[in-house]
Enzyme design. Structure first.
Site, PDB file in Angstrom:
ATOM      1  CG  PHE A 168      -1.822   1.140   1.348  1.00  0.00           C
ATOM      2  CD1 PHE A 168      -2.889   1.263   0.484  1.00  0.00           C
ATOM      3  CD2 PHE A 168      -1.631   2.119   2.316  1.00  0.00           C
ATOM      4  CE1 PHE A 168      -3.742   2.349   0.575  1.00  0.00           C
ATOM      5  CE2 PHE A 168      -2.480   3.203   2.414  1.00  0.00           C
ATOM      6  CZ  PHE A 168      -3.540   3.315   1.538  1.00  0.00           C
ATOM      7  CG  ASP A 169      -0.736   4.590  -1.849  1.00  0.00           C
ATOM      8  OD1 ASP A 169      -1.132   3.416  -2.010  1.00  0.00           O
ATOM      9  OD2 ASP A 169      -1.345   5.570  -2.263  1.00  0.00           O
ATOM     10  CB  ALA A 215      -6.111  -2.317   6.220  1.00  0.00           C
ATOM     11  CE  LYS A 251      -8.080   2.134   5.169  1.00  0.00           C
ATOM     12  NZ  LYS A 251      -6.729   1.698   5.004  1.00  0.00           N
TER      13      LYS A 251
HETATM   14  C1  LIG Z   1      -5.416   2.361   4.709  1.00  0.00           C
HETATM   15  C2  LIG Z   1      -4.287   1.407   4.622  1.00  0.00           C
HETATM   16  C3  LIG Z   1      -3.065   1.645   5.262  1.00  0.00           C
HETATM   17  C4  LIG Z   1      -2.779   2.944   5.999  1.00  0.00           C
HETATM   18  O1  LIG Z   1      -3.639   3.147   7.045  1.00  0.00           O
HETATM   19  P1  LIG Z   1      -4.094   4.615   7.535  1.00  0.00           P
HETATM   20  O2  LIG Z   1      -4.989   4.319   8.678  1.00  0.00           O
HETATM   21  O3  LIG Z   1      -4.769   5.289   6.388  1.00  0.00           O
HETATM   22  O4  LIG Z   1      -2.855   5.322   7.955  1.00  0.00           O
HETATM   23  C5  LIG Z   1      -2.080   0.693   5.170  1.00  0.00           C
HETATM   24  N1  LIG Z   1      -2.267  -0.432   4.467  1.00  0.00           N
HETATM   25  C6  LIG Z   1      -3.419  -0.702   3.826  1.00  0.00           C
HETATM   26  C7  LIG Z   1      -3.570  -1.963   3.070  1.00  0.00           C
HETATM   27  C8  LIG Z   1      -4.463   0.212   3.873  1.00  0.00           C
HETATM   28  O5  LIG Z   1      -5.596  -0.038   3.213  1.00  0.00           O
END
Ligand SMILES: *Cc1c(COP(=O)(O)O)cnc(C)c1O
Length: 459
Positions: free
Chosen positions: A124-125, A217, A258
């Site tokens: 993930f970014d 997540a 999430k």
């Molecule tokens: C959203 C997400 C993150 C980062 O989480 P944040 O709560 O937005 O900082 C990391 N990995 C995955 C797979 C995500 O979907």
């Protein structure tokens, strides 16, 4: 396709505002055709993200009122730790303010030397960014099925285990600081990872002495996909599946925004309270706050403790994944192409195929997102070439492999009728697709441009 009805009733509502097409044209033009600039009040259905945008239950709100705001050792912290230990089977549970905070704390501990590699089924970014900031080199290693949008396969999020073995040989086991399994595989369209693949990855890692991290997540959606799709798991509960899945890793990082259905929060878990925990604690205290609150209010910890349990409820998950599949089926009926099969949290519309007259450098994924707002007040976002920053060395525009518009579905928030509105709006746009214009960027920042760029439509 049959809609799987909501396993809840609605106790509190938030009005959303209808606008006219003329108003929406004015609003989107006023923010230079970038949906991130819109006021949420001017959006009718907001599909920008499923992160922190879900509806909390009455039990979560009730827990918030009894949140313990003690600086150290609060009741809400112990409640959270107890629930998380039971679900994941890990000894050390560390709350943090969101997922990226867990990454920020973990990767400096894991990456011991500059230049070490961290391999993932796809980062993930923010995870990719934190590996880089810690001096590591992120390498993606998704199975080939994951990159074929038209292919219908059950576990397109899997790690390519043959290539993983080759990469470890190529770099040398000592140069691989960790292996990250993202569930569900967000960047590949919310596609799940199978238990067999997790186990195989874990065996390879153990043979080479490499720690395994789950980016957790969407752990509950992944567990339900395993229950539905993987042989031998139909009669296992999502809790049993989660417990087994996490037994194949050493550490997890998690955005609680999430599947834990919280508006804010994150977790870091360590299976055995061994060598990493003291370093993790030091970094948490320096960056997040004392270990028993980790940058969150006591009431946030309380809501998270309850949300973790609710997120694993099977009636809820059947409905949740059913909603995404229902929307995908509605698009199918209208001949609108999307990445197959629909993922757990979003439908990725293939804007490149829907708007073939718009070249990739005029951003079809962005053009469709703007059109969807003008058509029906629906906000979504580009996951395509517009999202790709320029090559840092040459300044050239980079081309994404596919041009998607992502429709992310918030949890417990929208009804079947809302999903019908979305499908109908896309159907209307498909009927006049050739009239949709592409975009050019008139101003952009150096990095992460999609949040703040200015654009304009071009013929
Ligand atoms: C959203 C997400 C993150 C980062 O989480 P944040 O709560 O937005 O900082 C990391 N990995 C995955 C797979 C995500 O979907």
């Amino acid at each position: 396709m049959k809609y799987i009805p909501e396993p809840f009733k609605i106790k509190m509502v938030e009005p959303i505002r209808m606008t006219t097409e003329a108003e929406r044209r004015e609003k989107i033009a006023a923010c230079d055709w970038n949906g991130f600039g819109l006021a949420a009040e001017d959006v009718y259905i907001d599909l920008l993200t499923d992160s922190g945008t879900g509806a909390m239950s009455d039990s979560q709100w009730a827990a918030m009122l009894t949140g313990d705001e003690s600086y150290s050792g609060g009741r809400s912290y112990y409640h959270l730790v107890e629930n998380a230990r039971e679900i994941f089977g890990y000894e050390w549970i560390q709350p943090v303010h969101q997922g990226r905070a867990a990454e920020k704390v973990l990767f400096p501990v894991l990456v011991e030397r500059r230049g070490q590699v961290v391999i993932s089924n796809t980062f993930f970014d923010t995870t990719r960014a934190h590996v880089g900031l810690a001096g590591g080199r992120p390498v993606d290693c998704v199975c080939p099925e994951g990159l074929d949008s038209g292919l219908d396969a059950p576990f397109k999020g899997d790690m390519d285990v043959d290539r993983l073995e080759d990469l470890i040989t190529e770099f040398g086991a000592g140069e691989v600081a960790g292996i990250v399994m993202t569930i569900t595989n967000n960047s590949v369209g919310g596609q799940p990872v199978s238990m067999a693949n997790m186990k195989a990855t874990s065996e390879i890692a153990a043979r080479h002495g490499i720690p395994v991290v789950i980016d957790a997540a969407r752990f509950a959606e992944n567990a339900y996909f395993i229950k539905e799709r993987e042989e031998g798991y139909a009669d296992k509960s999502t809790r049993e599946i989660t417990r087994e899945f996490f037994s194949y890793a050493d550490i997890f990082t998690m955005s609680a925004k999430k599947d834990a259905i919280a508006n804010m929060g994150g977790l870091l878990g360590v299976r055995e309270e061994g060598e990493h925990v003291p370093d993790v604690k030091s970094l948490v205290i320096a960056g997040e706050g004392y270990v028993t609150y980790g940058g969150l209010s006591g009431r946030d910890l309380a809501a998270l403790a309850v949300g973790l349990v609710e997120g694993l409820d099977e009636d809820y998950l059947r409905y949740r994944l059913g909603q995404v599949a229902y929307l995908a089926a509605q698009l199918d009926e209208r001949g609108i192409p999307f990445q197959r099969p629909a993922g757990g949290h979003a439908v990725f519309v293939d804007a490149g195929r829907l708007l073939p007259h718009i070249p990739w450098y005029r951003y079809p994924g962005h053009a469709l997102a703007v059109e969807l707002y003008i058509e029906a007040g629906i906000r979504s976002c580009d996951i395509g070439s517009y999202l790709m920053d320029r090559d840092p060395a040459t300044g050239e525009q980079q081309r994404a492999p596919l041009e998607f518009t992502r429709l992310a579905i918030p949890r417990r928030t929208y009804t079947q009728s809302h999903l019908d509105v979305i499908a109908e709006a896309l159907g209307e746009i498909a009927d006049r697709a050739e009239q949709v214009k592409g975009y050019e960027i008139t101003w952009e920042p150096k990095v992460l441009r999609h949040f703040t760029s200015k654009l304009r439509p071009v013929d």
